[in-house]
Design a protein around this motif. Sequence first.
Motif, PDB file in Angstrom:
ATOM      1  N   TYR A 246      21.672  44.967  55.639  1.00  0.00           N
ATOM      2  CA  TYR A 246      21.618  45.074  54.220  1.00  0.00           C
ATOM      3  C   TYR A 246      22.531  46.008  53.549  1.00  0.00           C
ATOM      4  CZ  TYR A 246      16.871  43.158  54.549  1.00  0.00           C
ATOM      5  OH  TYR A 246      15.781  42.272  54.820  1.00  0.00           O
ATOM      6  N   GLU A 247      23.125  47.036  54.511  1.00  0.00           N
ATOM      7  CA  GLU A 247      24.183  47.840  54.183  1.00  0.00           C
ATOM      8  C   GLU A 247      25.510  47.604  54.609  1.00  0.00           C
ATOM      9  OE1 GLU A 247      22.811  51.859  55.030  1.00  0.00           O
ATOM     10  OE2 GLU A 247      21.350  51.849  53.255  1.00  0.00           O
ATOM     11  N   GLY A 248      25.615  46.373  55.477  1.00  0.00           N
ATOM     12  CA  GLY A 248      26.859  45.835  55.848  1.00  0.00           C
ATOM     13  C   GLY A 248      27.397  46.595  57.093  1.00  0.00           C
ATOM     14  N   ASN A 249      26.557  47.399  57.666  1.00  0.00           N
ATOM     15  CA  ASN A 249      26.987  48.053  59.040  1.00  0.00           C
ATOM     16  C   ASN A 249      26.153  47.662  60.068  1.00  0.00           C
ATOM     17  OD1 ASN A 249      28.531  49.747  57.355  1.00  0.00           O
ATOM     18  ND2 ASN A 249      26.714  50.916  56.850  1.00  0.00           N
ATOM     19  N   GLY A 250      25.961  46.403  60.316  1.00  0.00           N
ATOM     20  CA  GLY A 250      24.948  45.918  61.342  1.00  0.00           C
ATOM     21  C   GLY A 250      23.440  46.269  61.193  1.00  0.00           C
ATOM     22  N   PRO A 251      22.718  46.010  62.030  1.00  0.00           N
ATOM     23  CA  PRO A 251      21.207  46.311  61.636  1.00  0.00           C
ATOM     24  C   PRO A 251      20.707  47.939  61.435  1.00  0.00           C
ATOM     25  CG  PRO A 251      21.440  44.955  63.637  1.00  0.00           C
ATOM     26  CD  PRO A 251      22.640  45.302  63.122  1.00  0.00           C
ATOM     27  N   GLY A 252      20.311  48.089  60.065  1.00  0.00           N
ATOM     28  CA  GLY A 252      19.839  49.672  60.039  1.00  0.00           C
ATOM     29  C   GLY A 252      18.623  49.757  59.789  1.00  0.00           C
ATOM     30  N   LYS A 253      18.086  50.936  59.354  1.00  0.00           N
ATOM     31  CA  LYS A 253      16.812  51.114  59.397  1.00  0.00           C
ATOM     32  C   LYS A 253      15.910  50.396  58.361  1.00  0.00           C
ATOM     33  CE  LYS A 253      14.318  55.346  58.804  1.00  0.00           C
ATOM     34  NZ  LYS A 253      13.985  56.312  59.744  1.00  0.00           N
ATOM     35  N   ALA A 254      16.682  50.056  57.153  1.00  0.00           N
ATOM     36  CA  ALA A 254      16.040  49.124  56.188  1.00  0.00           C
ATOM     37  C   ALA A 254      15.816  47.791  56.837  1.00  0.00           C
ATOM     38  CB  ALA A 254      16.841  49.115  54.795  1.00  0.00           C
ATOM     39  N   ASP A 255      16.677  47.289  57.705  1.00  0.00           N
ATOM     40  CA  ASP A 255      16.282  46.027  58.155  1.00  0.00           C
ATOM     41  C   ASP A 255      15.262  45.961  59.093  1.00  0.00           C
ATOM     42  OD1 ASP A 255      18.991  44.567  57.482  1.00  0.00           O
ATOM     43  OD2 ASP A 255      19.813  46.601  57.969  1.00  0.00           O
ATOM     44  N   VAL A 256      14.882  47.202  59.673  1.00  0.00           N
ATOM     45  CA  VAL A 256      13.912  47.002  60.885  1.00  0.00           C
ATOM     46  C   VAL A 256      12.644  47.220  60.028  1.00  0.00           C
ATOM     47  CG1 VAL A 256      12.786  48.525  62.549  1.00  0.00           C
ATOM     48  CG2 VAL A 256      15.429  48.106  62.725  1.00  0.00           C
TER      49      VAL A 256
END
Length: 295
Positions: A265-275
Motif C-alpha cells: 500500500y505504501e509502494g515499498n513491497g509488503p508492509g505492516k498495513a498489508d499484513v
Amino acid sequence: MARTPSLGAHVSSAGGIDKAVDRAVDLGAESFQIFGAAPQMWKRKHHPDEDTESYRQKFTQARLKSSFIHAVYLINLASPDDELLRKSTDTLTAELDLAARIGADGVIFHVGSHMGSGFDHALPRIAAGMREALDRTPDDALLLLENNAGAGRSVGSTFSELSAIMNAVDNPRVRICLDTCHAHAAGYNVATIAGLKATVDEFQRELGADKLAAIHANDSKTPLGSGRDRHENIGQGTIGVKAFRRMVRNRLFRKAAWLLEVPGYEGNGPGKADVEVLKSLRDDADVPDVPAPSG
Ligand SMILES: [Zn+2]
Ligand SMILES: [Zn+2]
C-alpha cells in the motif's frame, strides 16, 4: 492458540540472512519468505554459520510459525538444454541445503519453460532434476512447486500439470505453493464464490488437500485468464478483498502459510498495513476498508 492460517509476507534478507527474521517480526508476520541469493543471478551468496545460527535462534524466540526460501528465478528444470538443466538442478540443491541450515520449512520454485520442446518432453527431465535435488539434501526441507500464470511455454499453470510432475517425482517432500494472482491469470476464477469452489474442488481432486503448503497471497492487475503475472495489493486488483476474505477462511487455503508478494500500500513491497488487512480478513466478520489505489 495460534490462528490459522498463519499470515505473512516476503521480506528482504539484506545485511545478513538473520535480519529477515527481524523484518518479519516488525511486519507482524507469522510466516515469511526470503530469497537465499539474488533472484536474477546464478552466483550463490555465502551465508556464514554465525548468521544461519542467529536466524534459527531469532525464529524460535519470536515464535514464528514457518519460513520459506523462494528459489532464484533462473532455475528452469523444464529446459531442453542439458547445461541449463544441470545448473538448475545444482542451484535447487543449494537452495534446499540452505533451507536445512536455517531450519526453513521449504523451498518454493518455478518449474520453468519447456522452450518449445513440449510438456511431455520436459516432464521426465523436471522429475529427474527434482529427484536429484531431494536425494542430495537432508530430509528437513520441503520442495514446493509454484503454479504459474500460464504465459507461453511455461510449465505448471494447471493443477493437472502440477499433479503429473508430483506423480513423476513421487517423493513425500514435494508440496504446492499456490499463487492466487497466477491462478487467476491462468483462468482459475478465485474471485467468485462458484469459481473458488471449483478451484478448490479441482485442487483436491488433482493434487490432494494435504499437498497445499503455501499461498502466495497476491491480488492481480490483469483480468481472469490473461496469462499475465502482475501482482496487485490485496483489494486493489481484479480478485478483490471479498474474495480474499473467502479464501483466508476456506478450509483448504487455511492449511497453508500465507505469504504476500505485493507492491505494498505504501509502494515499498509488503508492509505492516498489508499484513494487517489479511489479519482482519481472517479475524473479523467485517470486510475492512482497503486504501484506494494510488493510480
Ligand atoms: Zn514465485
Ligand atoms: Zn508472480
